[in-house]
Design an enzyme around this catalytic site. Sequence first.
Site, PDB file in Angstrom:
ATOM      1  CG  ASN A  33       2.622  -2.919   4.966  1.00 31.47           C
ATOM      2  OD1 ASN A  33       3.604  -2.797   4.235  1.00 31.47           O
ATOM      3  ND2 ASN A  33       1.972  -1.896   5.475  1.00 31.47           N
TER       4      ASN A  33
ATOM      5  NE  ARG B 252      -0.276  -0.510   2.193  1.00 30.03           N
ATOM      6  CZ  ARG B 252      -1.020  -0.130   3.209  1.00 30.03           C
ATOM      7  NH1 ARG B 252      -0.663  -0.405   4.425  1.00 30.03           N
ATOM      8  NH2 ARG B 252      -2.125   0.525   3.008  1.00 30.03           N
TER       9      ARG B 252
ATOM     10  CG  HIS C 159      -1.502   8.095   0.703  1.00 37.51           C
ATOM     11  ND1 HIS C 159      -1.271   9.417   1.009  1.00 37.51           N
ATOM     12  CD2 HIS C 159      -0.871   7.377   1.647  1.00 37.51           C
ATOM     13  CE1 HIS C 159      -0.520   9.495   2.097  1.00 37.51           C
ATOM     14  NE2 HIS C 159      -0.258   8.249   2.494  1.00 37.51           N
TER      15      HIS C 159
ATOM     16  NE  ARG D 158       7.297  10.745   3.536  1.00 36.32           N
ATOM     17  CZ  ARG D 158       6.191   9.999   3.518  1.00 36.32           C
ATOM     18  NH1 ARG D 158       5.015  10.530   3.223  1.00 36.32           N
ATOM     19  NH2 ARG D 158       6.260   8.716   3.792  1.00 36.32           N
TER      20      ARG D 158
ATOM     21  CD  GLU E  80      -3.961   3.222   3.182  1.00 35.08           C
ATOM     22  OE1 GLU E  80      -3.917   3.515   4.399  1.00 35.08           O
ATOM     23  OE2 GLU E  80      -3.057   3.503   2.395  1.00 35.08           O
TER      24      GLU E  80
END
Length: 396
Positions: A9, A90, A179, A238, A387
């Site tokens: 990542n 990713r 996601h 957010r 994930e």
Amino acid sequence: MSEKYLVINGGSSSLKFSLYGMPNEEMIAKGYIEKIGTEDSFWNIKYNGENISGARYLKDHSDAVKVMVSELIKNKIINDMNEIKGIGHRVLHGGEIYSESVKINDKVLNDIVGLTNLGPLHHPGEVAGIKAMQECLPNTIQVAVFDTAFHQTMTRENYIYAVPYEWYTKYKVRRYGFHGTSHKYITNVMQDKLGKSDVNLIICHVGSGASITCIKNGKSLDTSMGLTPLDGLVMGTRSGSIDPSIIKFIVDETGISLDVVMQELNKNSGLKGICGKNDFRDVISLVYEGDSLAKLAYDIFMDSIIKHIAEYYFELDGNVDAVIFTAGVLENNTELREKIVNKLSGPMGVILDKKTNDNIGYGHDEKMGLITNIESRVPIYVVPTDEEVMIVREIG
Ligand code: ADP
């Protein structure tokens, strides 16, 4: 000997990685390298319950990969790099080009670079990570796993925004959703659990980032995040969906730049914007101390989850095989889960099994399970997301 796969990542100044043993999907080691490109670069690897750490100037991602490799070999986590048979990266945005994971070649890499306008904060670091790994292991298969790919099955009604259509045709402005790796993982878990592939689900991924996806017949039909991850639910920092006119209004009123407003909406809004704390545990602590803004933030956050579940329940005509709670907040916080389920009990006929709910999550042995009783019209499950395992599966 088991084969080893790496999950990478890449961030703008960081590189996170996990090493897996296959075919058992066993996580062998996990680490991060941070502050790449500064004098303060440092790293940490967790292996066999121990922390291996170090620090020295790392010029770029290529230097970071070299450190990762030498630490893995020095600490006998691997014997040599050739043991690594596959690498999964990713990648935030696959645009409309990628509806599934793809083996990386020159075209794919160019496409990812070309999609930087849709993922300006993520793609440069991800591209740097891919290039550094290609340099280090030129003959090893590398796969890009896109956060948007799973949502490419959405219908036009759900992905087209009601703005001038040319914005879509010329600039690709549309809902993409994020996601996706998590929503796909949860869908697969539920397909196994329910013993059928055509599952209808409402998956609530609520961590620091949060999105809810409506799954019809095993595919993403609708999701709450949009062109970017800013859309949809109220999150840690957010705002989620707001009236877009607020942006110009604040620019006019305060004189701050558009970039600063966008930064505020991404980094200083959501729970943090209302009560000053973005970690849900801190928000709860403030609520217990009687902080009224924390209570307001909590209620607005919870309402935004409930409203999205309700919307998707209608979108599926009430034919919902299960609602799933996943990611940091909903995997762990029993009280929020209880409040959400109770609020949905009238309209959706869901009935909480309080005892089971109280025993799943942080501080409990159980991490997953059914938290509604057998009379509940719709079952609700807590399922931990993974994930990284999903990325490993996409390599093979
Ligand atoms: P991300 O992957 O988006 O960074 P996570 O899924 O790891 O986020 O979720 C992180 C959030 O989960 C934290 O900010 C915290 O608010 C919340 N969280 C973690 N543990 C708990 C807990 N025991 N109770 C309540 N919230 C928790």
